[in-house]
Every structure is written in C-alpha cells, then in structure tokens.
Design a protein around this motif. Sequence first.
Motif, PDB file in Angstrom:
ATOM      1  N   GLN A   1       0.034  14.412 -20.751  1.00 18.90           N
ATOM      2  CA  GLN A   1       0.203  14.296 -19.396  1.00 18.90           C
ATOM      3  C   GLN A   1      -0.107  13.135 -18.570  1.00 18.90           C
ATOM      4  N   LEU A   2      -1.435  12.748 -19.250  1.00 22.84           N
ATOM      5  CA  LEU A   2      -2.015  11.447 -18.897  1.00 22.84           C
ATOM      6  C   LEU A   2      -1.130  10.337 -18.718  1.00 22.84           C
ATOM      7  N   TYR A   3      -0.296  10.091 -19.561  1.00 22.79           N
ATOM      8  CA  TYR A   3       0.576   8.929 -19.404  1.00 22.79           C
ATOM      9  C   TYR A   3       2.098   9.559 -19.219  1.00 22.79           C
ATOM     10  N   ASN A   4       2.109  10.320 -18.441  1.00 23.10           N
ATOM     11  CA  ASN A   4       3.412  10.926 -17.889  1.00 23.10           C
ATOM     12  C   ASN A   4       3.455  11.076 -16.445  1.00 23.10           C
ATOM     13  N   PRO A   5       4.218   9.994 -15.667  1.00 21.34           N
ATOM     14  CA  PRO A   5       4.545   9.950 -14.304  1.00 21.34           C
ATOM     15  C   PRO A   5       4.899  11.095 -13.880  1.00 21.34           C
ATOM     16  N   SER A   6       5.556  12.046 -14.444  1.00 22.49           N
ATOM     17  CA  SER A   6       6.265  13.198 -13.862  1.00 22.49           C
ATOM     18  C   SER A   6       5.099  14.364 -13.909  1.00 22.49           C
ATOM     19  N   ALA A   7       4.224  14.336 -14.483  1.00 24.63           N
ATOM     20  CA  ALA A   7       3.043  15.207 -14.596  1.00 24.63           C
ATOM     21  C   ALA A   7       2.121  14.817 -13.426  1.00 24.63           C
ATOM     22  N   TRP A   8       1.987  13.365 -12.805  1.00 24.99           N
ATOM     23  CA  TRP A   8       1.123  12.973 -11.798  1.00 24.99           C
ATOM     24  C   TRP A   8       2.112  13.320 -10.597  1.00 24.99           C
ATOM     25  N   SER A   9       3.383  13.110 -10.605  1.00 28.14           N
ATOM     26  CA  SER A   9       4.239  13.475  -9.486  1.00 28.14           C
ATOM     27  C   SER A   9       3.902  15.018  -9.227  1.00 28.14           C
ATOM     28  N   LYS A  10       4.129  16.007 -10.315  1.00 24.83           N
ATOM     29  CA  LYS A  10       3.958  17.253 -10.094  1.00 24.83           C
ATOM     30  C   LYS A  10       2.625  17.742  -9.560  1.00 24.83           C
ATOM     31  N   LEU A  11       1.522  16.966  -9.988  1.00 27.91           N
ATOM     32  CA  LEU A  11       0.064  17.364  -9.407  1.00 27.91           C
ATOM     33  C   LEU A  11       0.223  17.273  -8.074  1.00 27.91           C
ATOM     34  N   GLN A  12       0.718  15.947  -7.555  1.00 35.46           N
ATOM     35  CA  GLN A  12       0.651  15.630  -6.201  1.00 35.46           C
ATOM     36  C   GLN A  12       1.386  16.447  -5.311  1.00 35.46           C
ATOM     37  N   LYS A  13       2.874  16.967  -5.836  1.00 32.78           N
ATOM     38  CA  LYS A  13       3.450  17.945  -5.160  1.00 32.78           C
ATOM     39  C   LYS A  13       2.818  19.375  -5.010  1.00 32.78           C
ATOM     40  N   ASP A  14       2.179  19.751  -6.044  1.00 30.41           N
ATOM     41  CA  ASP A  14       1.561  21.166  -6.110  1.00 30.41           C
ATOM     42  C   ASP A  14       0.057  20.777  -5.066  1.00 30.41           C
ATOM     43  N   ILE A  15      -0.383  19.977  -4.955  1.00 31.34           N
ATOM     44  CA  ILE A  15      -1.452  19.743  -3.932  1.00 31.34           C
ATOM     45  C   ILE A  15      -0.969  19.778  -2.684  1.00 31.34           C
ATOM     46  N   ALA A  16       0.168  18.686  -2.387  1.00 28.95           N
ATOM     47  CA  ALA A  16       0.722  18.804  -1.210  1.00 28.95           C
ATOM     48  C   ALA A  16       1.147  20.087  -0.339  1.00 28.95           C
ATOM     49  N   SER A  17       1.803  21.059  -1.228  1.00 27.14           N
ATOM     50  CA  SER A  17       2.505  22.250  -1.254  1.00 27.14           C
ATOM     51  C   SER A  17       1.274  23.207  -0.733  1.00 27.14           C
ATOM     52  N   ASN A  18      -0.031  22.824  -0.873  1.00 27.25           N
ATOM     53  CA  ASN A  18      -1.167  23.846  -0.595  1.00 27.25           C
ATOM     54  C   ASN A  18      -1.709  23.777   0.600  1.00 27.25           C
ATOM     55  N   TYR A  19      -1.438  22.448   1.527  1.00 27.41           N
ATOM     56  CA  TYR A  19      -1.967  22.273   2.651  1.00 27.41           C
ATOM     57  C   TYR A  19      -1.530  23.224   3.674  1.00 27.41           C
ATOM     58  N   THR A  20      -2.438  23.698   4.594  1.00 25.40           N
ATOM     59  CA  THR A  20      -2.098  24.453   5.559  1.00 25.40           C
ATOM     60  C   THR A  20      -2.357  23.868   7.043  1.00 25.40           C
ATOM     61  N   MET A  21      -2.914  22.753   7.141  1.00 24.75           N
ATOM     62  CA  MET A  21      -2.707  21.902   8.178  1.00 24.75           C
ATOM     63  C   MET A  21      -1.881  20.797   8.298  1.00 24.75           C
ATOM     64  N   GLU A  22      -1.174  20.434   9.242  1.00 20.94           N
ATOM     65  CA  GLU A  22      -0.387  19.185   9.209  1.00 20.94           C
ATOM     66  C   GLU A  22      -1.282  17.805   9.138  1.00 20.94           C
ATOM     67  N   ALA A  23      -2.494  18.006   9.808  1.00 22.10           N
ATOM     68  CA  ALA A  23      -3.440  16.618   9.659  1.00 22.10           C
ATOM     69  C   ALA A  23      -3.651  16.442   8.175  1.00 22.10           C
ATOM     70  N   GLU A  24      -3.972  17.440   7.379  1.00 28.27           N
ATOM     71  CA  GLU A  24      -4.303  17.395   6.032  1.00 28.27           C
ATOM     72  C   GLU A  24      -2.959  16.806   5.319  1.00 28.27           C
ATOM     73  N   ARG A  25      -1.688  17.334   5.435  1.00 30.88           N
ATOM     74  CA  ARG A  25      -0.577  16.780   5.046  1.00 30.88           C
ATOM     75  C   ARG A  25      -0.552  15.327   5.192  1.00 30.88           C
ATOM     76  N   ILE A  26      -0.629  14.990   6.445  1.00 35.08           N
ATOM     77  CA  ILE A  26      -0.351  13.393   6.669  1.00 35.08           C
ATOM     78  C   ILE A  26      -1.393  12.557   6.022  1.00 35.08           C
ATOM     79  N   MET A  27      -2.838  13.144   5.905  1.00 32.09           N
ATOM     80  CA  MET A  27      -3.776  12.276   5.602  1.00 32.09           C
ATOM     81  C   MET A  27      -3.385  12.295   3.815  1.00 32.09           C
TER      82      MET A  27
END
Length: 196
Positions: free
Chosen positions: A131-157
């Motif tokens: 996963q360390l050298y796999n861009p799709s694993a990083w992309s999934k990590l970022q999408k997972d994190i972004a999908s858990n925000y409950t505040m618009e301000a956090e998503r924008i940050m």
Amino acid sequence: MTDRNYSSSANSPDLDWSQVRETINMLTLAVAQIESTMKEGEQSVSELTESFTYVASKLSNLAESGKSLQASNTSDQESIIESIRGESEDIRSHVSNAIVAFQFYDRLSQRLDHVKRDLMWLSDVISTPDQLYNPSAWSKLQKDIASNYTMEAERIMFEHIMKGATIEQALEIYKHHFNKTLDENGDTSGDDIELF
C-alpha cells in the motif's frame, strides 16, 4: 496556492508522485485539525468561566434581594420582586449559554477521535509495503477520511490541504467557513455533533 509543492496527486499519480508527500499532507491535516479544535476549546473555556462568574454574581445579588424583601415595607416589595425576576432571567440565560459551551467538549472528543482514527489509517498504509507505494491506496485513504467529515468547514480545510495549503492557510480557511456557518445558522451544533 502555496510555495511548497506538496499537493496530493494520489488520484492521478505521475512520475513525481511520492508517498512521502502524501504522508506530509496527512500529517499536516492532523495538525490543522488539532490546532482548530484546541482554539475552539480555549474559546469555550473562556465562555464557561465568564458564565459561571456571572451566575455566581447574580446569585449573590438574589440573596441580597431576598434579605431586602424580608426587611422591606409593602411599597418596596414590588420593585424588589421585579429585580429578583430580572436576576433570575439573567441566570437562566447564562446557564443556557454554559450548557451550549459544555457541548463543545462532546465535539472536541469526537474530532480528536477522528484525528486518532485517521492517523491509525495512515499508519496502516505506511506499514503495509504494497500500500505504501500504491497511489490508489493513498487515494482511498483520502476519500475515506473526507467521507467522514460532518462539518463543511472541515471538508473545505481537507480539500485545501490536499491541494498543498499550509497549516496556517488551512486554519484561516476553516475559521472563515466555520464563522460563516455560525453567522448564517446562529450555531453549528446541528452540523457537527454526532450521537453515538
């Protein structure tokens, strides 16, 4: 947007893609989240201190008014009773404000839990070689994190940090959007308090 070239390219990796840059972005995000949470905590503690000081003062005034009422003649009683009603309403209002300020601690706990969870997910990606050298694993990590925000301000940050914003820039963006929501709604409790 910034002079450091740490913009995430996990969604469309090129030859310059680097897991180190992605790690820096995720750590920058965690620091910005903790910093914004702590600043809001300082404001909440200040509001609580002021509210309790005010309530204590008003209770002292009420005690004095009660003593005056007992010692007064009938013509003074009406104004003393009106004064007691006013003091009681002030106390009720400040206790309500204190309750709202206490709700911050629920948000604080939730947001720090999110940071902990996100850092654990980051640790999983970093500690797994495929996963360390796999861009799709990083992309999934970022999408997972972004999908858990409950505040618009956090998503924008989050979006701005992934585009390479510094912590200071991200905090200013967060503050602007948080205050805008506060001005529009009067409070943000409906947007960012989660029930377990």
